[in-house]
Design an enzyme around this catalytic site. Structure first.
Site, short mmCIF file in Angstrom:
data_model
loop_
_atom_site.label_atom_id
_atom_site.label_comp_id
_atom_site.label_asym_id
_atom_site.label_seq_id
_atom_site.Cartn_x
_atom_site.Cartn_y
_atom_site.Cartn_z
N HIS A 19 43.34 39.89 34.38
CA HIS A 19 44.25 39.96 33.24
C HIS A 19 43.45 39.97 31.93
O HIS A 19 43.77 40.68 30.98
CB HIS A 19 45.20 38.75 33.23
CG HIS A 19 46.15 38.73 34.39
ND1 HIS A 19 47.52 38.65 34.23
CD2 HIS A 19 45.95 38.78 35.73
CE1 HIS A 19 48.11 38.64 35.42
NE2 HIS A 19 47.18 38.72 36.34
N ASP A 117 50.79 37.31 28.06
CA ASP A 117 50.87 37.62 29.48
C ASP A 117 52.15 37.02 30.07
O ASP A 117 52.98 36.47 29.35
CB ASP A 117 49.62 37.00 30.15
CG ASP A 117 49.09 37.85 31.29
OD1 ASP A 117 49.90 38.46 32.00
OD2 ASP A 117 47.86 37.86 31.48
N ALA A 341 27.92 44.16 41.49
CA ALA A 341 27.79 45.61 41.67
C ALA A 341 28.64 46.30 40.61
O ALA A 341 29.78 45.93 40.38
CB ALA A 341 28.27 46.02 43.06
N GLN A 343 31.00 48.64 39.64
CA GLN A 343 31.98 49.49 40.33
C GLN A 343 32.10 50.89 39.72
O GLN A 343 32.16 51.89 40.44
CB GLN A 343 33.34 48.79 40.34
CG GLN A 343 34.47 49.65 40.87
CD GLN A 343 35.54 48.84 41.58
OE1 GLN A 343 35.22 48.06 42.48
NE2 GLN A 343 36.77 49.01 41.20
N HIS A 358 41.52 47.21 47.89
CA HIS A 358 42.66 46.29 48.03
C HIS A 358 43.85 46.77 47.20
O HIS A 358 44.90 46.15 47.22
CB HIS A 358 42.25 44.88 47.60
CG HIS A 358 41.96 44.77 46.12
ND1 HIS A 358 41.06 45.58 45.47
CD2 HIS A 358 42.45 43.95 45.17
CE1 HIS A 358 41.02 45.26 44.17
NE2 HIS A 358 41.85 44.27 43.98
N SER A 363 41.70 48.96 40.18
CA SER A 363 40.91 49.73 41.14
C SER A 363 41.60 51.05 41.48
O SER A 363 40.95 52.09 41.63
CB SER A 363 40.70 48.92 42.43
OG SER A 363 39.76 47.89 42.20
N GLU A 366 40.86 53.26 38.62
CA GLU A 366 39.45 53.64 38.59
C GLU A 366 39.13 54.66 39.68
O GLU A 366 38.49 55.68 39.43
CB GLU A 366 38.56 52.40 38.72
CG GLU A 366 38.61 51.55 37.45
CD GLU A 366 37.99 50.17 37.57
OE1 GLU A 366 37.33 49.90 38.60
OE2 GLU A 366 38.17 49.36 36.64
N ASP A 382 51.14 42.78 43.82
CA ASP A 382 51.60 44.17 43.69
C ASP A 382 50.89 45.12 44.65
O ASP A 382 51.25 46.28 44.74
CB ASP A 382 51.35 44.66 42.26
CG ASP A 382 49.87 44.62 41.89
OD1 ASP A 382 49.16 43.71 42.36
OD2 ASP A 382 49.42 45.51 41.15
N GLN A 383 49.85 44.63 45.34
CA GLN A 383 48.97 45.54 46.07
C GLN A 383 49.69 46.32 47.18
O GLN A 383 49.42 47.50 47.39
CB GLN A 383 47.77 44.77 46.63
CG GLN A 383 46.90 44.18 45.52
CD GLN A 383 46.00 43.06 46.00
OE1 GLN A 383 45.84 42.86 47.20
NE2 GLN A 383 45.40 42.33 45.08
#
Ligand SMILES: *[C@@H]1O[C@H](CO)[C@@H](O)[C@H](O)[C@H]1NC(C)=O
Ligand SMILES: *[C@@H]1O[C@H](CO)[C@@H](O)[C@H](O)[C@H]1NC(C)=O
Ligand SMILES: *[C@@H]1O[C@H](CO)[C@@H](O)[C@H](O)[C@H]1NC(C)=O
Length: 459
Positions: A19, A117, A341, A343, A358, A363, A366, A382-383
């Protein structure tokens, strides 16, 4: 507010880096227009923020408010990555304790806007008292919030939806065709999350109160992808919903030691053949889940780069291990990378051809902004819904799981990887993902959304 005068905007994210980073990115965009930002969070979060670019340093002020001590919350834990899931309620309770100091700050500073938020259910009222304009920033996409229903329903506990089954079909107020719904093993989460908690309030109550007290909802979403949900959000909440665009990330070149080694490995792979595997920084898969994922990667025979890093605060308590002999056996096929790493650098490398993810919204964005098909292994929040959208749009596929307990096998992992990488069968997914990158990666398009939002703030 007079036109053209410079604004003072306060940003107040929930205590999770997933967030905090979008709030930080939005702060930079607003500051770029010459407006002043006060970015409010706890000291150890502020200390872990990325650097503010030097040309914006004078406009962004980092404001530290100490997190009150709460029984049960580990010493010096301030962010969700610092704690175990069981301690989440303690963290929320401590977060609610920020009210006094934040109120004092707002009373003194009297900013033009506050952007917050889902969590501070007490804040809109406070801000309204001082005449401060209020925006709720949804860092998730529109379908996740819309799935929860109208404002009052969120506050009152999601009306008659109380059982897992109720969340396994699209809600009745969705009038367009959709596959967005939870699976049984995911639905248990939403049933639990809807319950009052040790912190005293459910997450949906918090978000409902926050929305009810806001003049506007701003969302990381755009009209070019699944836009029906944006319209639905407006109907459900009776206030404007302004899409911020997808805020595609900027790849920043760096010569970090880690990246140099990673790049060397990727440079030695063939173009578009590597599956990049990363389940986000907050997930802690069980030993079984980790084993099957590892063995599935091995079984597929496909080259992979796996960014496997323990959440930083859990280094001691979280001890899952890779299957016996795994790392030896996959030498020559893949790489397991256990520290930091980059990303975006990895996703932008020519050798990467797919992203096993996930399905966190960042992600998701991206991966598609680089045109990579997604291999979906969702876990939380939400995944699962995001994975349905991925499959429905054919920009990827979902690893199949046992519908009761959500378990998956090495075979289901391997089958999904092979499907996406298959020269013929995988073509449709790879082409759709490429097409989607024209939307997801369009910096100008998404830049215009941000401009539009800042104009709204200014008027
Ligand atoms: C508290 O909320 C979490 C999710 O936010 C949920 O998983 C859990 O079941 C809830 N606990 C109780 C006791 O209701
Ligand atoms: C929602 O906001 C309205 C108007 O500000 C207020 O009167 C009402 O009490 C709020 N509802 C809840 C449940 O907080
Ligand atoms: C460089 O790598 C380290 C880990 O090796 C990481 O913690 C750090 O954030 C990286 N720095 C930058 C500027 O990306």
């Amino acid at each position: 507010m007079a036109k053209h005068s410079k604004l003072h905007v306060v940003m107040f994210p929930w205590l999770a880096f997933g967030h905090i980073i979008p709030f930080f990115e939005l702060s930079k965009f607003i500051a770029q227009k010459g407006h002043k930002i006060s970015f409010v969070s706890t000291p150890r979060i502020i200390d872990r923020l990325p650097k503010i670019p030097s040309h914006l340093a004078s406009l962004i002020t980092l404001v530290k408010i100490p997190l009150p001590k709460v029984e049960g919350l580990p010493e010096s834990a301030e962010a969700t990555i610092d704690i175990k899931n069981e301690d989440m309620d303690h963290l929320k309770k401590a977060f609610d304790g920020l009210e006094t100091e934040l109120t004092r700050f707002l009373k003194e500073a009297v900013p033009d806007w506050i952007i917050y938020d889902f969590a501070p259910h007490w804040l809109p009222q406070v801000a309204a008292r001082f005449g401060i304009s209020r925006a709720f920033f949804l860092i998730f996409n529109a379908w996740f919030l819309a799935f929860l229903g109208p404002t009052e329903t969120m506050i009152n506990g999601l009306d008659e939806r109380t059982k897992a089954e109720d969340f396994m079909i699209p809600p009745k107020f969705v009038e367009f065709e959709t596959k967005v719904a939870y699976r049984r093993y995911e639905a248990n989460w939403i049933v639990g999350a809807n319950q009052k908690n040790d912190s005293g309030f459910s997450d949906f109550y918090r978000a409902g109160k926050v929305i009810n007290g806001s003049e506007v909802i701003i969302a990381r979403h755009c009209n070019e992808f699944e836009s029906d949900w944006l319209k639905l959000l407006e109907e459900l909440h009776h206030r404007p919903v302004i899409p911020l665009g997808l805020m595609p990330p900027q790849v920043e070149e760096n010569d970090n030691e880690s990246w140099v080694s990673i790049k060397t490995w990727l440079d030695n792979q063939n173009k578009g053949e590597v599956v990049y595997v990363a389940l986000g920084s907050e997930l802690t898969p069980s030993q079984d889940q980790l084993n099957e994922l590892a063995l599935g990667l091995e079984l597929s025979g496909v080259p992979f780069f796996w960014a496997l890093r323990k959440p930083s605060g859990l280094e001691e308590s979280y001890s899952v291990i890779l299957p016996d002999g795994f790392e030896e056996r996959i030498k020559g096929q893949g790489m397991v990378w256990k520290s930091w790493a980059p990303q975006l650098m990895i996703l932008s490398h020519d050798s990467v051809g797919a992203f096993l993810t996930h399905c966190g919204w960042s992600s998701f964005i991206e991966g598609l902004s680089f045109g990579h098909p997604l291999i979906a292994l969702p876990f939380l929040i939400d995944q699962g819904l995001n994975a349905r959208v991925i499959a429905h749009n054919k920009v990827g596929t979902e690893i199949s799981r046992n519908d009761e307990d959500g378990s998956y096998t090495k075979n289901s992992v391997s089958d999904s990887i092979k499907l996406i990488m298959d020269e013929n069968e995988g073509k449709i997914f790879r082409e759709k993902a490429k097409e989607m990158s024209a939307i997801f990666g369009d910096k100008e398009l998404h830049g215009r959304y941000i401009e539009n939002f800042i104009k709204f703030l200014e008027n």
